[in-house]
Design a protein around this motif. Structure first.
Motif, PDB file in Angstrom:
ATOM      1  N   UNK A   4       0.793  -1.215   0.000  1.00  0.00           N
ATOM      2  CA  UNK A   4       0.000   0.000   0.000  1.00  0.00           C
ATOM      3  C   UNK A   4       0.831   1.273   0.000  1.00  0.00           C
ATOM      4  N   UNK A   5       2.136   1.146   0.238  1.00  0.00           N
ATOM      5  CA  UNK A   5       2.979   2.328   0.274  1.00  0.00           C
ATOM      6  C   UNK A   5       2.943   3.085  -1.038  1.00  0.00           C
ATOM      7  N   UNK A   6       2.709   2.375  -2.128  1.00  0.00           N
ATOM      8  CA  UNK A   6       2.737   3.004  -3.445  1.00  0.00           C
ATOM      9  C   UNK A   6       1.366   3.479  -3.917  1.00  0.00           C
ATOM     10  N   UNK A   7       0.392   3.403  -3.068  1.00  0.00           N
ATOM     11  CA  UNK A   7      -0.962   3.769  -3.481  1.00  0.00           C
ATOM     12  C   UNK A   7      -1.072   5.276  -3.700  1.00  0.00           C
ATOM     13  N   UNK A   8      -1.848   5.644  -4.693  1.00  0.00           N
ATOM     14  CA  UNK A   8      -2.227   7.037  -4.861  1.00  0.00           C
ATOM     15  C   UNK A   8      -3.454   7.279  -3.987  1.00  0.00           C
ATOM     16  N   UNK A  63     -12.234   2.756  -1.044  1.00  0.00           N
ATOM     17  CA  UNK A  63     -12.626   2.048  -2.268  1.00  0.00           C
ATOM     18  C   UNK A  63     -11.385   1.806  -3.119  1.00  0.00           C
ATOM     19  N   UNK A  64     -11.172   0.522  -3.455  1.00  0.00           N
ATOM     20  CA  UNK A  64     -10.064   0.129  -4.327  1.00  0.00           C
ATOM     21  C   UNK A  64     -10.568   0.183  -5.762  1.00  0.00           C
ATOM     22  N   UNK A  65     -10.180   1.232  -6.483  1.00  0.00           N
ATOM     23  CA  UNK A  65     -10.645   1.400  -7.857  1.00  0.00           C
ATOM     24  C   UNK A  65     -10.103   0.332  -8.781  1.00  0.00           C
ATOM     25  N   UNK A  66      -8.900  -0.168  -8.470  1.00  0.00           N
ATOM     26  CA  UNK A  66      -8.301  -1.198  -9.319  1.00  0.00           C
ATOM     27  C   UNK A  66      -9.104  -2.492  -9.253  1.00  0.00           C
ATOM     28  N   UNK A  69     -13.688  -2.574  -5.509  1.00  0.00           N
ATOM     29  CA  UNK A  69     -14.304  -3.117  -4.296  1.00  0.00           C
ATOM     30  C   UNK A  69     -14.139  -2.126  -3.147  1.00  0.00           C
ATOM     31  N   UNK A  70     -15.129  -2.125  -2.256  1.00  0.00           N
ATOM     32  CA  UNK A  70     -15.076  -1.252  -1.093  1.00  0.00           C
ATOM     33  C   UNK A  70     -14.129  -1.822  -0.035  1.00  0.00           C
ATOM     34  N   UNK A  71     -13.537  -0.936   0.724  1.00  0.00           N
ATOM     35  CA  UNK A  71     -12.673  -1.305   1.836  1.00  0.00           C
ATOM     36  C   UNK A  71     -13.279  -0.719   3.101  1.00  0.00           C
ATOM     37  N   UNK A  72     -13.621  -1.578   4.030  1.00  0.00           N
ATOM     38  CA  UNK A  72     -14.240  -1.133   5.273  1.00  0.00           C
ATOM     39  C   UNK A  72     -13.149  -0.701   6.253  1.00  0.00           C
ATOM     40  N   UNK A  73     -13.282   0.511   6.778  1.00  0.00           N
ATOM     41  CA  UNK A  73     -12.305   1.041   7.722  1.00  0.00           C
ATOM     42  C   UNK A  73     -12.847   0.880   9.136  1.00  0.00           C
ATOM     43  N   UNK A  74     -12.365  -0.139   9.830  1.00  0.00           N
ATOM     44  CA  UNK A  74     -12.846  -0.398  11.192  1.00  0.00           C
ATOM     45  C   UNK A  74     -11.818  -0.055  12.264  1.00  0.00           C
ATOM     46  N   UNK A 108      -5.214   2.164  -7.122  1.00  0.00           N
ATOM     47  CA  UNK A 108      -5.830   3.465  -6.923  1.00  0.00           C
ATOM     48  C   UNK A 108      -6.841   3.315  -5.792  1.00  0.00           C
ATOM     49  N   UNK A 109      -6.423   3.603  -4.567  1.00  0.00           N
ATOM     50  CA  UNK A 109      -7.279   3.431  -3.406  1.00  0.00           C
ATOM     51  C   UNK A 109      -7.711   4.808  -2.897  1.00  0.00           C
ATOM     52  N   UNK A 110      -9.013   5.005  -2.826  1.00  0.00           N
ATOM     53  CA  UNK A 110      -9.557   6.280  -2.387  1.00  0.00           C
ATOM     54  C   UNK A 110     -10.130   6.138  -0.983  1.00  0.00           C
ATOM     55  N   UNK A 111      -9.905   7.142  -0.137  1.00  0.00           N
ATOM     56  CA  UNK A 111     -10.513   7.198   1.184  1.00  0.00           C
ATOM     57  C   UNK A 111     -11.467   8.383   1.220  1.00  0.00           C
ATOM     58  N   UNK A 112     -12.717   8.117   1.545  1.00  0.00           N
ATOM     59  CA  UNK A 112     -13.732   9.150   1.656  1.00  0.00           C
ATOM     60  C   UNK A 112     -14.079   9.381   3.124  1.00  0.00           C
TER      61      UNK A 112
END
Length: 419
Positions: A4-8, A63-66, A69-74, A108-112
């Protein structure tokens, strides 16, 4: 190992418009993976709202655009996590992606971070405000309740409304005990506020924090050995960040339980409440005629007052053991000193409105004096009054201060709330 270090890291700033024209939004949102990479991501943001009294609930989602799929932040921690937050910031939250997204990869992982709900508390009315510390509910009344038992010293918290107005803060140079940092000046307070009838007791503190740190134990005695940082947290400085507090702090937990924006009183609010309309050295209407070791015990447990038969010895004692001031507030002189919001600094010599104190400097004001005499004030003494420790340090105008991380057995607090 995750890559994940290389994620935008992308962010979303989504406003929420509510009924009655209330609008809240997340601004200045950033998500930054730590270097060297350990799976932790630092998320910072601020909250804006056109209603200063609003409490804002947030929703976190990844959300992992690649992979689409959604990523749940718990695994979120920090002062930006809580049921309801006031506008302000920056808030700081940490996400442990290694636990929530162990199979993550370069993508391409986005955090909302979005506004999920906004609650605008209804104005609180009534002369007295009672908080049930067991379930967080509250009631108001224009009539003072009976204090014949210990209910309001243990499971309930009682506050009294103080009206906006003007008063003279500090003391004149002719007042016996006057010190150079008590420059007298006119203060205008533009808002009503509620302030605790008693100092916060050990049982009350325990119901919110889970335990009491006090050295001298007793359910109905004031809590002590609490630092300014314990009460408000280390990441939010007054007045820079307004009334924001850390979620894990005592005030953060109290706000979460009650839904009410409690804080410490400003130094001006504290002195106004202490004086209760008086201009004398003590709210009893008395003033010192000389610097002397003994002083009437009517005003509270002060230095050398250990034989006044109100409980304890050379310690603090049960809150409300002495006659209250004209507004029904107890222990404003003595027992334990009380933290205020302000950092210590010089007073203005001209009239001021809603003073917030000095810029954050690591030393915070405590007021009211305390039972422990010399401790905590020796650094303010002149050699000619070194041996004259007495109620002069419990006067309405007397000021003292300590580092914000200090935990002393003679410093406690009482609560304040802007309705």
């Amino acid at each position: 190992m995750s890559k994940l270090l290389n994620i935008l890291w992308l962010t979303a700033l989504l406003p929420m418009c509510l009924m009655a024209g209330t609008e809240a939004k997340v601004v200045n949102l950033r998500a930054v993976p730590r270097t060297p990479w350990n799976g932790m991501v630092d998320i910072t943001y601020s909250l804006e709202c056109n209603d200063a009294n609003a409490q804002i609930q947030l929703a976190f989602k990844g959300h992992d655009n690649d992979r689409d799929e959604d990523v749940v932040l718990t695994t979120l921690n920090g002062d930006g996590v809580g049921d309801m937050l006031p506008a302000g910031g920056p808030y700081k939250t940490v996400w442990d992606s290694a636990k929530d997204y162990p199979n993550g990869h370069s993508s391409d992982l986005r955090i909302d971070v979005t506004v999920a709900d906004v609650v605008v508390p209804q104005p609180i009315t009534g002369t007295y405000l009672t908080i049930n510390l067991q379930d967080g509910s509250y009631t108001t009344s224009d009539t003072a309740p009976s204090l014949s038992d210990n209910t309001y010293r243990t499971t309930k918290l009682l506050l009294r409304r103080v009206s906006a107005g003007r008063f003279r803060m500090g003391s004149s140079s002719s007042e016996v005990g006057h010190r150079a940092d008590e420059t007298q000046h006119l203060v205008t307070l533009t808002k009503d506020y509620y302030i605790g009838v008693f100092e916060m007791t050990q049982k009350q503190y325990q119901l919110i924090a889970g335990s009491t740190p006090s050295e001298y134990s007793g359910d109905t005695r004031p809590v002590e050995r609490v630092s300014y940082d314990d009460l408000r947290g280390q990441t939010n400085a007054w007045p820079t960040n307004g009334h924001a507090v850390d979620a894990a702090s005592f005030l953060g937990k109290l706000r979460a339980k009650t839904g009410l924006p409690f804080d410490l009183p400003t130094e001006a609010q504290w002195e106004n409440a202490c004086r209760a309309g008086t201009a004398t050295a003590f709210h009893t209407g008395e003033s010192l005629t000389a610097l002397k070791k003994a002083y009437s015990a009517n005003a509270g447990r002060t230095s050398f007052n250990e034989t006044d038969k109100t409980g304890g010895f050379a310690e603090h004692t049960t809150v409300g053991s002495y006659t209250p001031n004209a507004w029904g507030l107890y222990d404003m002189h003595g027992n334990v000193a009380e933290w205020c919001l302000d950092s210590y600094g010089d007073y203005s010599s001209t009239p001021v409105t809603d003073p917030a104190g000095a810029a954050p400097n690591g030393c915070n004001v405590h007021r009211g004096g305390h039972w422990n005499g010399l401790n905590g004030i020796f650094y303010q003494l002149d050699m000619n009054d070194y041996n004259n420790i007495d109620a002069q340090y419990c006067r309405s105008a007397s000021r003292s201060y300590a580092p914000e991380n200090s935990r002393k057995n003679y410093i406690g607090f009482r609560l304040c709330l802007i309705p």
